[in-house]
Write a protein that holds these residues in place. Structure first.
Motif, PDB file in Angstrom:
ATOM      1  N   ALA A 192       0.901  -1.031  -0.002  1.00  0.00           N
ATOM      2  CA  ALA A 192       0.143  -0.219  -0.026  1.00  0.00           C
ATOM      3  C   ALA A 192       0.813   1.329  -0.063  1.00  0.00           C
ATOM      4  O   ALA A 192       0.329   2.398  -0.019  1.00  0.00           O
ATOM      5  N   GLY A 193       2.224   1.040   0.055  1.00  0.00           N
ATOM      6  CA  GLY A 193       2.866   2.227  -0.148  1.00  0.00           C
ATOM      7  C   GLY A 193       3.569   2.672   1.271  1.00  0.00           C
ATOM      8  O   GLY A 193       3.986   3.905   1.313  1.00  0.00           O
ATOM      9  N   PHE A 194       3.272   2.099   2.379  1.00  0.00           N
ATOM     10  CA  PHE A 194       4.020   2.603   3.895  1.00  0.00           C
ATOM     11  C   PHE A 194       5.365   1.984   3.996  1.00  0.00           C
ATOM     12  O   PHE A 194       5.650   0.815   3.534  1.00  0.00           O
ATOM     13  N   ASP A 195       6.104   2.677   4.554  1.00  0.00           N
ATOM     14  CA  ASP A 195       7.483   2.518   4.681  1.00  0.00           C
ATOM     15  C   ASP A 195       7.481   1.645   5.958  1.00  0.00           C
ATOM     16  O   ASP A 195       6.930   1.615   6.918  1.00  0.00           O
ATOM     17  N   PRO A 196       8.245   0.344   5.773  1.00  0.00           N
ATOM     18  CA  PRO A 196       8.389  -0.767   6.919  1.00  0.00           C
ATOM     19  C   PRO A 196       8.761   0.080   8.258  1.00  0.00           C
ATOM     20  O   PRO A 196       8.208  -0.588   9.323  1.00  0.00           O
ATOM     21  N   LEU A 197       9.514   0.967   8.037  1.00  0.00           N
ATOM     22  CA  LEU A 197      10.030   1.753   9.414  1.00  0.00           C
ATOM     23  C   LEU A 197       8.967   2.424  10.240  1.00  0.00           C
ATOM     24  O   LEU A 197       8.655   2.352  11.126  1.00  0.00           O
ATOM     25  N   TRP A 198       7.980   3.356   9.292  1.00  0.00           N
ATOM     26  CA  TRP A 198       6.824   3.889   9.903  1.00  0.00           C
ATOM     27  C   TRP A 198       5.747   2.645  10.159  1.00  0.00           C
ATOM     28  O   TRP A 198       5.241   2.857  11.338  1.00  0.00           O
ATOM     29  N   PHE A 199       5.732   1.600   9.498  1.00  0.00           N
ATOM     30  CA  PHE A 199       4.644   0.530   9.654  1.00  0.00           C
ATOM     31  C   PHE A 199       5.057   0.212  11.373  1.00  0.00           C
ATOM     32  O   PHE A 199       4.184  -0.233  12.016  1.00  0.00           O
ATOM     33  N   GLY A 200       6.490  -0.020  11.451  1.00  0.00           N
ATOM     34  CA  GLY A 200       6.919  -0.452  12.753  1.00  0.00           C
ATOM     35  C   GLY A 200       6.247   0.162  14.057  1.00  0.00           C
ATOM     36  O   GLY A 200       5.876  -0.199  15.153  1.00  0.00           O
ATOM     37  N   ILE A 201       6.336   1.433  13.737  1.00  0.00           N
ATOM     38  CA  ILE A 201       5.905   2.622  14.789  1.00  0.00           C
ATOM     39  C   ILE A 201       4.376   2.486  14.845  1.00  0.00           C
ATOM     40  O   ILE A 201       3.739   2.527  15.999  1.00  0.00           O
ATOM     41  N   PHE A 202       3.619   2.240  13.605  1.00  0.00           N
ATOM     42  CA  PHE A 202       2.559   2.038  13.541  1.00  0.00           C
ATOM     43  C   PHE A 202       1.930   0.903  14.649  1.00  0.00           C
ATOM     44  O   PHE A 202       1.009   0.985  15.626  1.00  0.00           O
ATOM     45  N   ILE A 203       2.574  -0.202  14.409  1.00  0.00           N
ATOM     46  CA  ILE A 203       2.071  -1.483  15.195  1.00  0.00           C
ATOM     47  C   ILE A 203       2.373  -1.439  16.466  1.00  0.00           C
ATOM     48  O   ILE A 203       1.727  -1.931  17.542  1.00  0.00           O
ATOM     49  N   ILE A 204       3.571  -0.415  16.917  1.00  0.00           N
ATOM     50  CA  ILE A 204       3.670  -0.487  18.416  1.00  0.00           C
ATOM     51  C   ILE A 204       2.982   0.678  19.065  1.00  0.00           C
ATOM     52  O   ILE A 204       2.371   0.117  20.227  1.00  0.00           O
ATOM     53  N   ILE A 205       2.437   1.446  18.295  1.00  0.00           N
ATOM     54  CA  ILE A 205       1.231   2.391  18.775  1.00  0.00           C
ATOM     55  C   ILE A 205       0.091   1.337  19.075  1.00  0.00           C
ATOM     56  O   ILE A 205      -0.595   1.408  20.147  1.00  0.00           O
ATOM     57  N   ALA A 206      -0.337   0.414  18.175  1.00  0.00           N
ATOM     58  CA  ALA A 206      -1.549  -0.414  18.194  1.00  0.00           C
ATOM     59  C   ALA A 206      -1.356  -1.269  19.348  1.00  0.00           C
ATOM     60  O   ALA A 206      -2.188  -1.489  20.050  1.00  0.00           O
ATOM     61  N   VAL A 207      -0.028  -1.664  19.654  1.00  0.00           N
ATOM     62  CA  VAL A 207       0.293  -2.565  20.846  1.00  0.00           C
ATOM     63  C   VAL A 207       0.057  -1.802  21.859  1.00  0.00           C
ATOM     64  O   VAL A 207      -0.524  -2.419  23.144  1.00  0.00           O
ATOM     65  N   GLU A 208       0.363  -0.735  22.022  1.00  0.00           N
ATOM     66  CA  GLU A 208       0.390   0.135  23.159  1.00  0.00           C
ATOM     67  C   GLU A 208      -1.463   0.422  23.663  1.00  0.00           C
ATOM     68  O   GLU A 208      -1.459   0.237  24.749  1.00  0.00           O
ATOM     69  N   MET A 209      -2.153   0.498  22.814  1.00  0.00           N
ATOM     70  CA  MET A 209      -3.453   0.518  23.017  1.00  0.00           C
ATOM     71  C   MET A 209      -3.902  -1.114  23.616  1.00  0.00           C
ATOM     72  O   MET A 209      -4.709  -0.800  24.505  1.00  0.00           O
ATOM     73  N   SER A 210      -3.449  -1.945  23.262  1.00  0.00           N
ATOM     74  CA  SER A 210      -3.739  -3.379  23.821  1.00  0.00           C
ATOM     75  C   SER A 210      -3.375  -3.423  25.358  1.00  0.00           C
ATOM     76  O   SER A 210      -4.053  -4.222  26.215  1.00  0.00           O
ATOM     77  N   GLN A 211      -2.487  -2.472  25.841  1.00  0.00           N
ATOM     78  CA  GLN A 211      -1.893  -2.476  27.186  1.00  0.00           C
ATOM     79  C   GLN A 211      -3.045  -1.812  28.030  1.00  0.00           C
ATOM     80  O   GLN A 211      -3.204  -1.968  29.282  1.00  0.00           O
ATOM     81  N   ILE A 212      -3.895  -1.241  27.499  1.00  0.00           N
ATOM     82  CA  ILE A 212      -5.161  -0.526  28.107  1.00  0.00           C
ATOM     83  C   ILE A 212      -6.474  -0.789  27.649  1.00  0.00           C
ATOM     84  O   ILE A 212      -7.559  -0.157  28.210  1.00  0.00           O
ATOM     85  N   THR A 213      -6.543  -1.994  26.985  1.00  0.00           N
ATOM     86  CA  THR A 213      -8.130  -2.533  26.847  1.00  0.00           C
ATOM     87  C   THR A 213      -8.120  -3.779  27.527  1.00  0.00           C
ATOM     88  O   THR A 213      -7.465  -4.715  27.605  1.00  0.00           O
ATOM     89  N   PRO A 214      -9.494  -3.903  28.284  1.00  0.00           N
ATOM     90  CA  PRO A 214      -9.524  -4.998  28.867  1.00  0.00           C
ATOM     91  C   PRO A 214     -10.198  -6.135  27.968  1.00  0.00           C
ATOM     92  O   PRO A 214     -10.457  -5.900  26.908  1.00  0.00           O
ATOM     93  N   PRO A 215      -9.854  -7.335  28.484  1.00  0.00           N
ATOM     94  CA  PRO A 215      -9.553  -7.993  29.818  1.00  0.00           C
ATOM     95  C   PRO A 215      -8.154  -8.189  29.900  1.00  0.00           C
ATOM     96  O   PRO A 215      -7.680  -8.529  31.027  1.00  0.00           O
ATOM     97  N   VAL A 216      -7.554  -8.357  28.756  1.00  0.00           N
ATOM     98  CA  VAL A 216      -6.050  -8.469  28.769  1.00  0.00           C
ATOM     99  C   VAL A 216      -5.229  -7.095  28.525  1.00  0.00           C
ATOM    100  O   VAL A 216      -4.424  -7.163  27.616  1.00  0.00           O
ATOM    101  N   GLY A 217      -5.454  -6.284  29.517  1.00  0.00           N
ATOM    102  CA  GLY A 217      -4.557  -5.133  29.282  1.00  0.00           C
ATOM    103  C   GLY A 217      -3.706  -4.874  30.600  1.00  0.00           C
ATOM    104  O   GLY A 217      -4.144  -4.725  31.624  1.00  0.00           O
ATOM    105  N   PHE A 218      -2.279  -5.039  30.493  1.00  0.00           N
ATOM    106  CA  PHE A 218      -1.206  -5.345  31.353  1.00  0.00           C
ATOM    107  C   PHE A 218      -1.049  -4.047  32.313  1.00  0.00           C
ATOM    108  O   PHE A 218      -1.114  -4.173  33.501  1.00  0.00           O
ATOM    109  N   ASN A 219      -1.438  -2.897  31.592  1.00  0.00           N
ATOM    110  CA  ASN A 219      -1.377  -1.676  32.381  1.00  0.00           C
ATOM    111  C   ASN A 219      -2.365  -1.772  33.207  1.00  0.00           C
ATOM    112  O   ASN A 219      -2.443  -1.330  34.440  1.00  0.00           O
ATOM    113  N   LEU A 220      -3.595  -2.157  32.912  1.00  0.00           N
ATOM    114  CA  LEU A 220      -4.527  -2.296  33.999  1.00  0.00           C
ATOM    115  C   LEU A 220      -4.433  -3.158  34.996  1.00  0.00           C
ATOM    116  O   LEU A 220      -4.831  -2.576  36.224  1.00  0.00           O
ATOM    117  N   PHE A 221      -3.814  -4.106  34.983  1.00  0.00           N
ATOM    118  CA  PHE A 221      -3.435  -5.075  36.113  1.00  0.00           C
ATOM    119  C   PHE A 221      -2.497  -4.559  36.956  1.00  0.00           C
ATOM    120  O   PHE A 221      -2.620  -4.578  38.019  1.00  0.00           O
TER     121      PHE A 221
END
Length: 434
Positions: free
Chosen positions: A358-387
Protein backbone atom coordinates in the motif's frame (compact mmCIF):
# COMPACT_ATOMS: atom_id res chain seq x y z
CA UNK A 1 -5.17 -23.00 1.33
CA UNK A 2 -8.58 -22.97 3.01
CA UNK A 3 -8.18 -26.36 4.68
CA UNK A 4 -4.64 -25.71 5.90
CA UNK A 5 -5.55 -22.21 7.17
CA UNK A 6 -8.57 -23.55 9.04
CA UNK A 7 -6.47 -26.34 10.57
CA UNK A 8 -3.75 -23.92 11.70
CA UNK A 9 -6.32 -21.46 13.12
CA UNK A 10 -8.21 -24.21 14.93
CA UNK A 11 -5.00 -25.69 16.35
CA UNK A 12 -3.87 -22.25 17.56
CA UNK A 13 -7.23 -21.48 19.20
CA UNK A 14 -7.35 -24.90 20.90
CA UNK A 15 -3.77 -24.58 22.19
CA UNK A 16 -4.39 -21.09 23.56
CA UNK A 17 -7.70 -22.21 25.06
CA UNK A 18 -5.91 -25.05 26.88
CA UNK A 19 -3.54 -22.52 28.41
CA UNK A 20 -0.47 -23.62 26.45
CA UNK A 21 2.25 -20.93 26.28
CA UNK A 22 1.80 -18.62 23.30
CA UNK A 23 5.20 -19.42 21.78
CA UNK A 24 4.62 -23.15 22.05
CA UNK A 25 1.08 -22.79 20.65
CA UNK A 26 2.43 -20.95 17.59
CA UNK A 27 5.11 -23.59 17.10
CA UNK A 28 2.72 -26.55 17.44
CA UNK A 29 0.03 -25.16 15.13
CA UNK A 30 2.54 -24.21 12.41
CA UNK A 31 4.34 -27.56 12.68
CA UNK A 32 1.05 -29.46 12.40
CA UNK A 33 0.15 -27.72 9.15
CA UNK A 34 3.65 -28.17 7.72
CA UNK A 35 3.51 -31.88 8.51
CA UNK A 36 0.23 -32.44 6.64
CA UNK A 37 0.37 -29.88 3.82
CA UNK A 38 4.01 -29.61 2.73
CA UNK A 39 6.96 -31.84 1.90
CA UNK A 40 9.43 -29.64 3.79
CA UNK A 41 11.57 -31.68 6.27
CA UNK A 42 10.07 -30.45 9.53
CA UNK A 43 13.00 -31.30 11.82
CA UNK A 44 15.56 -29.53 9.63
CA UNK A 45 13.35 -26.44 9.28
CA UNK A 46 12.69 -26.14 13.01
CA UNK A 47 16.33 -26.51 13.97
CA UNK A 48 17.66 -24.20 11.26
CA UNK A 49 15.24 -21.33 11.77
CA UNK A 50 15.37 -21.59 15.57
CA UNK A 51 19.14 -21.21 15.38
CA UNK A 52 18.90 -18.34 12.87
CA UNK A 53 16.40 -16.26 14.85
CA UNK A 54 17.98 -16.78 18.28
CA UNK A 55 21.49 -15.91 17.07
CA UNK A 56 20.52 -12.71 15.26
CA UNK A 57 23.11 -10.06 16.30
CA UNK A 58 20.46 -7.39 16.98
CA UNK A 59 18.83 -9.71 19.50
CA UNK A 60 21.81 -9.45 21.85
CA UNK A 61 20.52 -6.09 23.04
CA UNK A 62 17.20 -7.57 24.17
CA UNK A 63 18.28 -9.44 27.34
CA UNK A 64 20.55 -6.55 28.30
CA UNK A 65 17.73 -3.99 28.15
CA UNK A 66 15.53 -6.41 30.09
CA UNK A 67 18.20 -6.70 32.82
CA UNK A 68 18.48 -2.90 32.91
CA UNK A 69 14.73 -2.60 33.44
CA UNK A 70 14.77 -5.25 36.15
CA UNK A 71 17.39 -3.27 38.08
CA UNK A 72 15.50 0.03 37.73
CA UNK A 73 12.19 -1.42 38.91
CA UNK A 74 13.87 -2.29 42.21
CA UNK A 75 15.38 1.16 42.92
CA UNK A 76 14.00 4.37 44.46
CA UNK A 77 13.68 5.87 40.99
CA UNK A 78 9.95 6.58 41.42
CA UNK A 79 10.67 8.78 44.43
CA UNK A 80 13.46 10.63 42.60
CA UNK A 81 11.26 11.25 39.57
CA UNK A 82 8.39 12.61 41.65
CA UNK A 83 10.60 14.84 43.79
CA UNK A 84 12.41 16.29 40.77
CA UNK A 85 9.36 16.86 38.56
CA UNK A 86 6.63 17.94 40.98
CA UNK A 87 7.93 21.52 41.60
CA UNK A 88 7.80 22.22 37.85
CA UNK A 89 4.58 20.35 37.05
CA UNK A 90 2.85 22.36 39.78
CA UNK A 91 3.14 25.46 37.56
CA UNK A 92 0.88 23.99 34.81
CA UNK A 93 -2.92 23.73 34.69
CA UNK A 94 -3.65 20.32 36.16
CA UNK A 95 -0.62 20.68 38.40
CA UNK A 96 0.89 17.40 39.62
CA UNK A 97 -1.22 15.28 37.25
CA UNK A 98 1.48 16.09 34.68
CA UNK A 99 3.98 14.15 36.79
CA UNK A 100 2.38 10.92 35.53
CA UNK A 101 2.93 11.90 31.89
CA UNK A 102 6.38 13.47 32.21
CA UNK A 103 7.74 10.78 34.56
CA UNK A 104 6.47 7.98 32.29
CA UNK A 105 8.05 9.70 29.28
CA UNK A 106 11.39 9.94 31.07
CA UNK A 107 11.33 6.44 32.54
CA UNK A 108 10.30 4.99 29.18
CA UNK A 109 13.68 6.23 27.91
CA UNK A 110 15.48 3.79 30.17
CA UNK A 111 13.09 0.89 30.75
CA UNK A 112 11.86 -0.53 27.42
CA UNK A 113 8.75 -1.91 29.10
CA UNK A 114 5.24 -0.53 29.38
CA UNK A 115 4.33 -2.48 32.51
CA UNK A 116 7.60 -1.52 34.26
CA UNK A 117 7.05 2.16 33.41
CA UNK A 118 3.52 2.08 34.84
CA UNK A 119 4.63 0.24 37.97
CA UNK A 120 7.65 2.40 38.80
CA UNK A 121 5.94 5.76 38.22
CA UNK A 122 2.63 4.72 39.74
CA UNK A 123 4.23 3.36 42.89
CA UNK A 124 4.97 6.91 44.05
CA UNK A 125 2.77 9.24 41.98
CA UNK A 126 -0.61 7.61 42.59
CA UNK A 127 -0.09 7.58 46.34
CA UNK A 128 0.89 11.24 46.37
CA UNK A 129 -1.80 12.43 43.94
CA UNK A 130 -4.63 10.71 45.77
CA UNK A 131 -3.34 11.85 49.15
CA UNK A 132 -3.25 15.46 47.95
CA UNK A 133 -6.84 15.38 46.70
CA UNK A 134 -6.50 15.00 42.92
CA UNK A 135 -9.46 13.49 41.06
CA UNK A 136 -9.09 9.72 41.14
CA UNK A 137 -10.35 9.03 37.61
CA UNK A 138 -7.87 11.26 35.77
CA UNK A 139 -5.02 10.22 38.07
CA UNK A 140 -5.59 6.56 37.17
CA UNK A 141 -6.32 7.24 33.50
CA UNK A 142 -3.29 9.45 32.90
CA UNK A 143 -0.98 6.87 34.48
CA UNK A 144 -2.42 3.99 32.46
CA UNK A 145 -2.21 5.96 29.22
CA UNK A 146 1.25 7.43 29.78
CA UNK A 147 2.62 4.10 30.97
CA UNK A 148 2.16 2.71 27.46
CA UNK A 149 4.97 5.00 26.27
CA UNK A 150 7.39 2.39 27.64
CA UNK A 151 6.97 0.50 24.35
CA UNK A 152 7.31 3.48 22.01
CA UNK A 153 10.08 5.65 23.40
CA UNK A 154 13.46 3.90 23.00
CA UNK A 155 15.02 1.72 24.14
CA UNK A 156 12.04 -0.59 23.60
CA UNK A 157 12.13 -4.36 23.85
CA UNK A 158 9.21 -4.69 21.48
CA UNK A 159 11.01 -2.55 18.87
CA UNK A 160 13.85 -5.05 18.94
CA UNK A 161 11.38 -7.87 18.30
CA UNK A 162 9.86 -6.02 15.34
CA UNK A 163 13.29 -5.10 13.98
CA UNK A 164 14.47 -8.70 14.03
CA UNK A 165 11.28 -10.17 12.53
CA UNK A 166 10.88 -7.43 9.88
CA UNK A 167 14.64 -7.24 9.18
CA UNK A 168 14.60 -3.52 9.96
CA UNK A 169 17.42 -1.60 11.66
CA UNK A 170 16.84 -1.51 15.41
CA UNK A 171 18.78 1.75 15.70
CA UNK A 172 16.56 3.39 13.05
CA UNK A 173 13.48 2.10 14.88
CA UNK A 174 14.75 3.58 18.14
CA UNK A 175 15.16 6.96 16.45
CA UNK A 176 11.76 6.67 14.76
CA UNK A 177 9.98 6.21 18.09
CA UNK A 178 11.21 9.44 19.69
CA UNK A 179 9.02 12.06 18.00
CA UNK A 180 5.81 9.96 17.99
CA UNK A 181 6.37 9.25 21.68
CA UNK A 182 6.81 12.93 22.47
CA UNK A 183 3.75 13.74 20.34
CA UNK A 184 1.56 11.35 22.32
CA UNK A 185 2.95 12.69 25.61
CA UNK A 186 2.12 16.22 24.40
CA UNK A 187 -1.44 15.15 23.51
CA UNK A 188 -1.83 13.70 27.01
CA UNK A 189 -0.47 16.86 28.65
CA UNK A 190 -2.69 19.05 26.50
CA UNK A 191 -5.75 17.01 27.42
CA UNK A 192 -4.96 17.33 31.13
CA UNK A 193 -4.57 21.10 30.82
CA UNK A 194 -7.86 21.46 28.91
CA UNK A 195 -9.65 19.31 31.50
CA UNK A 196 -8.15 21.40 34.29
CA UNK A 197 -9.31 24.65 32.68
CA UNK A 198 -12.83 23.34 32.04
CA UNK A 199 -13.12 21.55 35.38
CA UNK A 200 -10.73 22.98 38.02
CA UNK A 201 -11.97 20.44 40.59
CA UNK A 202 -9.77 17.70 39.10
CA UNK A 203 -6.80 19.24 40.94
CA UNK A 204 -6.60 21.03 44.30
CA UNK A 205 -6.42 24.80 44.01
CA UNK A 206 -3.17 25.04 45.97
CA UNK A 207 -0.38 22.83 47.27
CA UNK A 208 1.44 24.05 50.35
CA UNK A 209 4.56 22.11 49.44
CA UNK A 210 5.12 24.08 46.22
CA UNK A 211 3.15 27.35 46.46
CA UNK A 212 5.54 30.27 46.62
CA UNK A 213 8.52 28.00 46.01
CA UNK A 214 11.56 29.96 44.83
CA UNK A 215 13.00 29.27 41.39
CA UNK A 216 16.35 28.32 42.89
CA UNK A 217 14.62 25.72 45.07
CA UNK A 218 12.87 24.24 42.04
CA UNK A 219 16.22 23.86 40.30
CA UNK A 220 17.69 22.37 43.47
CA UNK A 221 14.93 19.76 43.55
CA UNK A 222 15.70 18.91 39.92
CA UNK A 223 19.04 17.45 41.02
CA UNK A 224 17.07 14.31 41.89
CA UNK A 225 16.73 13.74 38.13
CA UNK A 226 20.48 13.77 37.47
CA UNK A 227 21.00 9.95 37.64
CA UNK A 228 18.06 9.37 35.29
CA UNK A 229 19.22 11.88 32.69
CA UNK A 230 22.80 10.61 32.93
CA UNK A 231 21.59 7.08 32.21
CA UNK A 232 19.50 8.32 29.24
CA UNK A 233 22.44 10.30 27.86
CA UNK A 234 24.97 7.49 28.07
CA UNK A 235 22.56 4.80 26.81
CA UNK A 236 20.72 6.55 23.98
CA UNK A 237 23.37 9.18 23.30
CA UNK A 238 26.05 6.56 22.75
CA UNK A 239 23.87 5.01 20.02
CA UNK A 240 22.75 8.18 18.24
CA UNK A 241 26.26 9.70 18.23
CA UNK A 242 27.63 6.53 16.65
CA UNK A 243 29.80 5.65 19.64
CA UNK A 244 28.08 2.33 20.44
CA UNK A 245 25.85 -0.23 18.75
CA UNK A 246 22.45 -0.98 20.36
CA UNK A 247 23.97 -4.03 22.07
CA UNK A 248 26.92 -2.04 23.44
CA UNK A 249 24.57 0.74 24.56
CA UNK A 250 22.44 -1.85 26.34
CA UNK A 251 25.53 -3.06 28.20
CA UNK A 252 26.25 0.55 29.23
CA UNK A 253 22.64 0.77 30.43
CA UNK A 254 23.00 -2.33 32.59
CA UNK A 255 26.13 -0.91 34.25
CA UNK A 256 24.39 2.45 34.79
CA UNK A 257 21.24 0.85 36.22
CA UNK A 258 23.31 -1.30 38.58
CA UNK A 259 25.19 1.87 39.59
CA UNK A 260 21.92 3.66 40.43
CA UNK A 261 20.80 0.65 42.46
CA UNK A 262 24.14 0.66 44.32
CA UNK A 263 24.00 4.40 45.04
CA UNK A 264 20.54 4.25 46.60
CA UNK A 265 21.34 1.10 48.59
CA UNK A 266 19.14 -1.27 46.59
CA UNK A 267 21.91 -3.50 45.26
CA UNK A 268 21.54 -6.42 47.67
CA UNK A 269 22.02 -10.14 47.15
CA UNK A 270 18.22 -10.60 47.09
CA UNK A 271 17.86 -7.94 44.40
CA UNK A 272 20.58 -9.53 42.26
CA UNK A 273 18.82 -12.89 42.56
CA UNK A 274 15.46 -11.31 41.64
CA UNK A 275 17.01 -9.49 38.65
CA UNK A 276 18.61 -12.72 37.39
CA UNK A 277 15.51 -14.88 37.72
CA UNK A 278 13.14 -12.20 36.38
CA UNK A 279 15.34 -11.53 33.35
CA UNK A 280 15.76 -15.23 32.62
CA UNK A 281 11.99 -15.83 32.69
CA UNK A 282 11.26 -12.87 30.41
CA UNK A 283 14.01 -13.75 27.93
CA UNK A 284 12.92 -17.39 27.78
CA UNK A 285 9.31 -16.36 27.16
CA UNK A 286 10.26 -13.93 24.38
CA UNK A 287 12.69 -16.41 22.81
CA UNK A 288 10.03 -19.12 22.62
CA UNK A 289 7.52 -16.66 21.13
CA UNK A 290 10.05 -15.58 18.49
CA UNK A 291 10.85 -19.15 17.48
CA UNK A 292 7.14 -19.96 17.23
CA UNK A 293 6.48 -16.76 15.29
CA UNK A 294 9.33 -17.47 12.85
CA UNK A 295 8.06 -20.98 12.11
CA UNK A 296 4.52 -19.61 11.72
CA UNK A 297 5.79 -16.97 9.28
CA UNK A 298 7.74 -19.53 7.24
CA UNK A 299 4.72 -21.82 7.17
CA UNK A 300 2.53 -18.97 5.93
CA UNK A 301 5.05 -18.15 3.18
CA UNK A 302 5.46 -21.77 2.08
CA UNK A 303 1.70 -22.23 1.79
CA UNK A 304 1.22 -18.86 0.10
CA UNK A 305 -1.03 -17.17 2.66
CA UNK A 306 0.44 -13.63 2.48
CA UNK A 307 0.37 -13.48 -1.34
CA UNK A 308 -3.21 -14.70 -1.54
CA UNK A 309 -4.45 -12.43 1.24
CA UNK A 310 -2.61 -9.54 -0.37
CA UNK A 311 -4.35 -10.30 -3.67
CA UNK A 312 -7.74 -10.51 -1.95
CA UNK A 313 -7.26 -7.20 -0.16
CA UNK A 314 -6.21 -5.62 -3.46
CA UNK A 315 -9.61 -6.54 -4.92
CA UNK A 316 -11.29 -4.55 -2.14
CA UNK A 317 -9.59 -1.40 -3.47
CA UNK A 318 -9.07 0.09 -0.01
CA UNK A 319 -7.32 3.41 0.30
CA UNK A 320 -4.14 3.42 2.42
CA UNK A 321 -6.00 5.25 5.22
CA UNK A 322 -8.84 2.72 5.12
CA UNK A 323 -6.34 -0.16 5.23
CA UNK A 324 -4.66 1.31 8.31
CA UNK A 325 -8.09 1.84 9.91
CA UNK A 326 -8.96 -1.84 9.33
CA UNK A 327 -5.61 -2.98 10.75
CA UNK A 328 -6.08 -0.72 13.78
CA UNK A 329 -9.52 -2.20 14.40
CA UNK A 330 -8.02 -5.71 14.21
CA UNK A 331 -5.31 -4.79 16.71
CA UNK A 332 -7.84 -3.26 19.10
CA UNK A 333 -9.87 -6.49 18.91
CA UNK A 334 -6.79 -8.69 19.38
CA UNK A 335 -5.70 -6.51 22.28
CA UNK A 336 -8.71 -7.73 24.23
CA UNK A 337 -7.30 -11.27 24.20
CA UNK A 338 -3.56 -11.23 23.48
CA UNK A 339 -0.43 -9.55 24.83
CA UNK A 340 1.61 -7.20 22.67
CA UNK A 341 4.41 -9.61 21.77
CA UNK A 342 1.92 -12.24 20.61
CA UNK A 343 -0.01 -9.70 18.55
CA UNK A 344 3.08 -8.61 16.65
CA UNK A 345 4.44 -12.06 15.89
CA UNK A 346 1.11 -13.49 14.73
CA UNK A 347 0.06 -10.58 12.50
CA UNK A 348 3.37 -9.39 11.05
CA UNK A 349 3.65 -12.08 8.29
CA UNK A 350 0.28 -10.92 6.90
CA UNK A 351 0.13 -7.21 7.71
CA UNK A 352 3.67 -6.13 6.78
CA UNK A 353 3.42 -7.20 3.09
CA UNK A 354 -0.01 -5.53 2.91
CA UNK A 355 1.36 -2.28 4.31
CA UNK A 356 4.39 -2.28 2.01
CA UNK A 357 2.20 -2.95 -1.04
CA UNK A 358 0.00 0.00 0.00
CA UNK A 359 3.07 2.25 -0.05
CA UNK A 360 3.90 2.45 3.66
CA UNK A 361 7.54 2.49 4.79
CA UNK A 362 8.35 -0.63 6.91
CA UNK A 363 10.02 1.71 9.41
CA UNK A 364 6.86 3.81 9.67
CA UNK A 365 4.73 0.66 9.88
CA UNK A 366 6.80 -0.55 12.82
CA UNK A 367 5.89 2.60 14.77
CA UNK A 368 2.23 2.13 13.82
CA UNK A 369 2.24 -1.45 15.10
CA UNK A 370 3.90 -0.44 18.35
CA UNK A 371 1.29 2.27 18.99
CA UNK A 372 -1.43 -0.28 18.23
CA UNK A 373 0.18 -2.67 20.71
CA UNK A 374 0.32 0.15 23.26
CA UNK A 375 -3.44 0.42 22.94
CA UNK A 376 -3.71 -3.26 23.84
CA UNK A 377 -2.04 -2.44 27.16
CA UNK A 378 -5.14 -0.47 28.23
CA UNK A 379 -7.96 -2.53 26.69
CA UNK A 380 -9.72 -5.10 28.92
CA UNK A 381 -9.69 -7.93 29.72
CA UNK A 382 -5.98 -8.51 28.86
CA UNK A 383 -4.53 -5.04 29.40
CA UNK A 384 -1.31 -5.35 31.38
CA UNK A 385 -1.24 -1.70 32.44
CA UNK A 386 -4.74 -2.15 33.85
CA UNK A 387 -3.53 -5.11 35.91
CA UNK A 388 -0.54 -3.13 37.18
CA UNK A 389 -2.75 -0.26 38.36
CA UNK A 390 -5.23 -2.73 39.82
CA UNK A 391 -2.36 -4.16 41.86
CA UNK A 392 -1.32 -0.69 43.02
CA UNK A 393 -4.77 0.65 43.95
CA UNK A 394 -7.26 -2.22 44.10
CA UNK A 395 -9.65 -0.46 41.66
CA UNK A 396 -11.67 -2.74 39.39
CA UNK A 397 -10.24 -3.44 35.92
CA UNK A 398 -13.44 -2.22 34.24
CA UNK A 399 -13.33 1.07 36.13
CA UNK A 400 -9.66 1.65 35.25
CA UNK A 401 -10.39 0.88 31.58
CA UNK A 402 -13.30 3.34 31.55
CA UNK A 403 -11.29 6.25 32.98
CA UNK A 404 -8.46 5.44 30.54
CA UNK A 405 -10.75 5.70 27.49
CA UNK A 406 -9.92 9.40 26.72
CA UNK A 407 -6.22 8.52 26.55
CA UNK A 408 -6.98 5.56 24.26
CA UNK A 409 -8.86 7.93 21.92
CA UNK A 410 -5.87 10.30 21.94
CA UNK A 411 -3.71 7.41 20.74
CA UNK A 412 -6.14 6.80 17.87
CA UNK A 413 -5.77 10.48 16.95
CA UNK A 414 -1.98 10.04 17.08
CA UNK A 415 -2.19 7.15 14.60
CA UNK A 416 -4.06 9.24 12.05
CA UNK A 417 -1.66 12.13 12.55
CA UNK A 418 1.11 9.68 11.67
CA UNK A 419 -0.81 8.62 8.56
CA UNK A 420 -1.21 12.22 7.43
CA UNK A 421 2.31 13.25 8.43
CA UNK A 422 4.56 10.14 8.16
CA UNK A 423 7.63 12.33 8.63
CA UNK A 424 6.84 12.39 12.35
CA UNK A 425 8.26 8.85 12.43
CA UNK A 426 10.71 8.90 9.54
CA UNK A 427 12.36 12.34 9.76
CA UNK A 428 14.60 11.77 12.80
CA UNK A 429 16.12 8.41 11.74
CA UNK A 430 16.83 9.92 8.31
CA UNK A 431 18.57 12.90 9.88
CA UNK A 432 20.54 10.94 12.49
CA UNK A 433 21.34 7.70 10.72
CA UNK A 434 20.50 8.11 7.04
Amino acid sequence: MTESALLMSAALVICLGLGIWVGLALLLSASLVLFFYSSVPLGALLSQYSLNILTTPDLVALPLFIIMGEFLVRTRLSQMLFSGLAPWADLLPGRLLHVNVIACTIFASISGSSAATTQVVGRMSLTELLRRGYRRDIALGSLAGAGTLGFLIPPSTIMIIYGVLAQESVLRLFAAGVLPGLMIATLYGGYIMVRAVLDPSIAPSDDEAYSGMRLVDRFRASRQLAPVFALIFFTLGSMYFGIATPSEAAAIGVIGAAGIAWLDGSLTREVLRAVATGSARTCAMIGLIMVGATVLSITSTILGYPARINGWVATLDLSPVALIAVMLAVYLLLGCFMDGFSMIVTTLPIFLPLAVSAGFDPLWFGIFIIIAVEMSQITPPVGFNLFVINGLTGDRIGHIARVTLPFLLLMVIAVFLLVQFPGIATWLPTRLIG
